[in-house]
Every structure is written in C-alpha cells, then in structure tokens.
Design a protein around this motif. Sequence first.
Motif, PDB file in Angstrom:
ATOM      1  N   CYS A 178      -0.057  -6.772   2.133  1.00 51.83           N
ATOM      2  CA  CYS A 178      -1.228  -7.163   1.338  1.00 51.83           C
ATOM      3  C   CYS A 178      -0.993  -6.951  -0.143  1.00 51.83           C
ATOM      4  N   GLN A 216      -7.762  -7.545   9.873  1.00 53.47           N
ATOM      5  CA  GLN A 216      -6.744  -7.879   8.890  1.00 53.47           C
ATOM      6  C   GLN A 216      -7.206  -9.009   7.984  1.00 53.47           C
ATOM      7  N   ILE A 262      -7.109  -8.976   3.901  1.00 56.47           N
ATOM      8  CA  ILE A 262      -6.470 -10.020   3.103  1.00 56.47           C
ATOM      9  C   ILE A 262      -7.441 -10.575   2.070  1.00 56.47           C
TER      10      ILE A 262
END
Length: 473
Positions: free
Chosen positions: A270, A238, A242
């Motif tokens: 996001c 993740q 990002i």
Amino acid sequence: MRSVVMSRQAPLRLLDLAAQSLLSDEDSAMRALGELPVGLFPTLSAVAFEGGHTKTVTAMVQAWPFPCLHLGSLRDQSITQDLLEAVLDGLELVPTNTACPRRSKLKVLDFTHDFEHSNWEECSETSPAPFVITHVLEEPEADQLTPSFREQPRSDREPVDIYTDLFLGGLFGFFHLSGFPSYILQRVGKSHGCLRLHCRTLVINQVPFRSLIEILGMLELEAIREVRLHHRSRFCFQSDLIQFFTQLGQMSSLGKLIMSDIPWDFPADCFSLLSPLGHLQKLHLTFGCLSGQLHKMLSGLQKPLETLVINGCRITENDITYLSQSTHATRLKELVLCSNNLSQTVPGPLEVLLGEVSGTLEHLNLRSCRLKEAQLRALLPALCCCSRLRSLVFYDNVISTSGIMNVLQHLAGLKELKRVHYPVPAECIVYLDEYRWGNLNRVELARVHTRLQEMLQALQRADMELTNCTSMP
C-alpha cells in the motif's frame, strides 16, 4: 500607577457596556451593522458570542469586514452548537438584513489554536479546542435541520475556507459521529462548494477505515500536513486500506505521517500509493509487520526523509542494509531504531548506515536494541564522525560502567552533543533479559553517575547532560 491602569481599562469597559446595550435589542443591533465602525466589530462579536445572540452572530458574519475570523481564543464552554450553527448560517445564506449595505469580506474561518495565516490583514481574534470527534457518520434527522438551513445557500460569493484540526476516536471498533462535528461535516457536504474544510492535523484512533474514507471525502486533502494513525483492529478489508492509502497519497502538503498499531496482515505494498507525496519529511512507523518490508515503504517516496522513526518493527539486517543504501540516509536528521533487535547488524550494515548519515544526523535513538558492549564499541568510529549529533539515547542495552565511560570518552569531541541518555550499568542492576530488570542498586548507580560527570568535567564537557532510566518497569 492606579490612574494609568484605570485609563487603559476604562475604554474597554465602556466598549463592552456599549456593545451590551446595543445587543439588548438585537433587531436594532443588526440594523446598525451597516454604519458600525470596522474597529468595533471584534468587540461586538465577542459580546454577542458571550451573550448567545445567535441572530446577531449570523448577521455579523454576513457583514464581516475582515478577511479572517479567528475563533481560537473562545473557551470551549462558551461555544455552543447554536452559536456555531449561527456562524455557518452567516457563511452560507443570503443576508436577511437587506438594510445593511456592508458585504462580508470573510475568506477564512479559523478554529485552530495557532492560525498560521498571519498575512491576513486585520484578522479578528474573537478557540475552541480543535473539534474533538469521539463518537459512524450519521445523517441528521430532517427535523434537526433549522429552517434557515433548508434555504438555498448563497452562490454569489467566493467559498469560505474553514480551518480546524480533527481528532477522530473510536472504541472497540465502533465509531459514531454526533453533535457539532457531525453537523459541520454535513454542512460542508451540503454547501454546494460554499464551505471548504481544511484540516492541518488529523489524528485517527481506532476508527474503521470505511468510516474514515467517508470523512476524508469531505476534507480538502491537499491542506492536511500531519496524520497520526493508530489502528489496532485486526478486522479490515484490503479494499478499504487501498482506498485510504489512495486518499493519503493525495495529501500533497503532508509533511508528517505517524502510523502505529497497524494490523499484522497490513499489506506493505500500500505504501506504493504514497509515491505522489512530495513534502513528506517525517515518518514514524510502529508495527510488527514491517520486518523485511522497509524497501516497499520507502522506495516510492519522492524526497529523502529528515526524520525516520522505526519503533518495534522487527526490522532485519536487510532492512538496515537497504536504508544505508537509500537516498534517505543522505538527509536524515533524526533516526530512531528503538525496540528492534540490531545485534545481528554489528559489525555490518548498522556501522555503514551511521557513516552515511554522519553529515546530517542530529538525534540518534538506539534504546532497547539488544546491543552488547563489544557491538557498541564497534559503532564508535562511525558515531565519532557524526559531527552534528546533539542527542544520543542508548539505554536499556546491557553495558558495563567501563563501557559507558568508553563511549563518553570517544564522543566528548562532538561539541554539538549536549544530551546523552545512557543505560543503567550492568554492575548496578540484575538484567533478567534485554528488557526486564531485577533489583537496582541505587547507591552504586549514584556513584557511577558522579564518576561520569567528573570524567566529563575533566574532558571539559561539563555542558553535556547525562541522564539514565532508573524507573522500574
């Protein structure tokens, strides 16, 4: 006629012969650059490229009299890595030919097919296809660097902008960058700002996000106008997502974003990182994790979209309701909702949405949306208000011949509507379900098509093109 053709071709042959003769002694050719007429530079450069005269290519770049060098018409096989390295040497290094007083005016080096900066005066057209990167970014070995590259880059001139399109492709989760693409990215990274890499179109296929982040760090992000991201891997951190979306949000000129095959666990939050985008007009989404999340993806965008493609994203009634109430419904010219189950949105939010977009909508795609005949009939009042509609796609929905005729009769008044892709009527085929067909009666289908065309002629709409999907899956 023959004499006219010869008179036009002879000067070109003479110039080529003269250039070849001059290049037979590269040292002499390099010394002559200071006195060479500006108009002969394109011819000499083309012959130098064709003959592989790398020393002359470097010298010519260092003395280039135009603001732009467009390499968009050279064939791929004509451009060796040696030649491209020679060009980059000419961009970076202090000229070794001190006898040449001419200073380079080069500001842009173009490797695209259709360079847009046509306002550059006297741009030379001497194309490769965009650099195709099919192989994780690697540092070149020390002995791979040419002696000239180890020299200190020149710092007495403005940076040169390199324009290209990049295609990044991986295989089975592996991504290895080699060859000239690796070389040019390394040169840009080590140029101390002398070279700036501008990428208009960035196509990303199966590239790990960590490798992608590294490459994006070498690009002028504000120059990117289109990104196509295809990523099927289910294994991504993740934190990498990002960081990638943070970089995506810095692409201030981005006008088109295509995202498909995104992992199921993709965090829709996001998309809040894309809020700085002020030029985004076209958004294509094709992945299954969007269900109920459309508001997270669209609410942060600064301006209304003109194109919205939501293909097979399992959108819900709440998603359609949100879209109908959003600012995007006020500007949409193209709306694609194919391969989504919209049966629960009619009557209800889908009608409202079509009413909201009626003032701007030009292209509507409702393919494979599980719409029944009664539901399609309920949409007709809203569709009839779409005065700018040019094309309508609603095939792969189970509709009878009479239902299709009813649609065409109602929409015949839309004078801008020129193309309709209608479903194979239920009488002509056995539908196993909403997506699979059984046997197709082609004879009956041909009769139905003739009837539809005759009806349009009677309605004075013979200009409307009718097509249907008759290929078996």
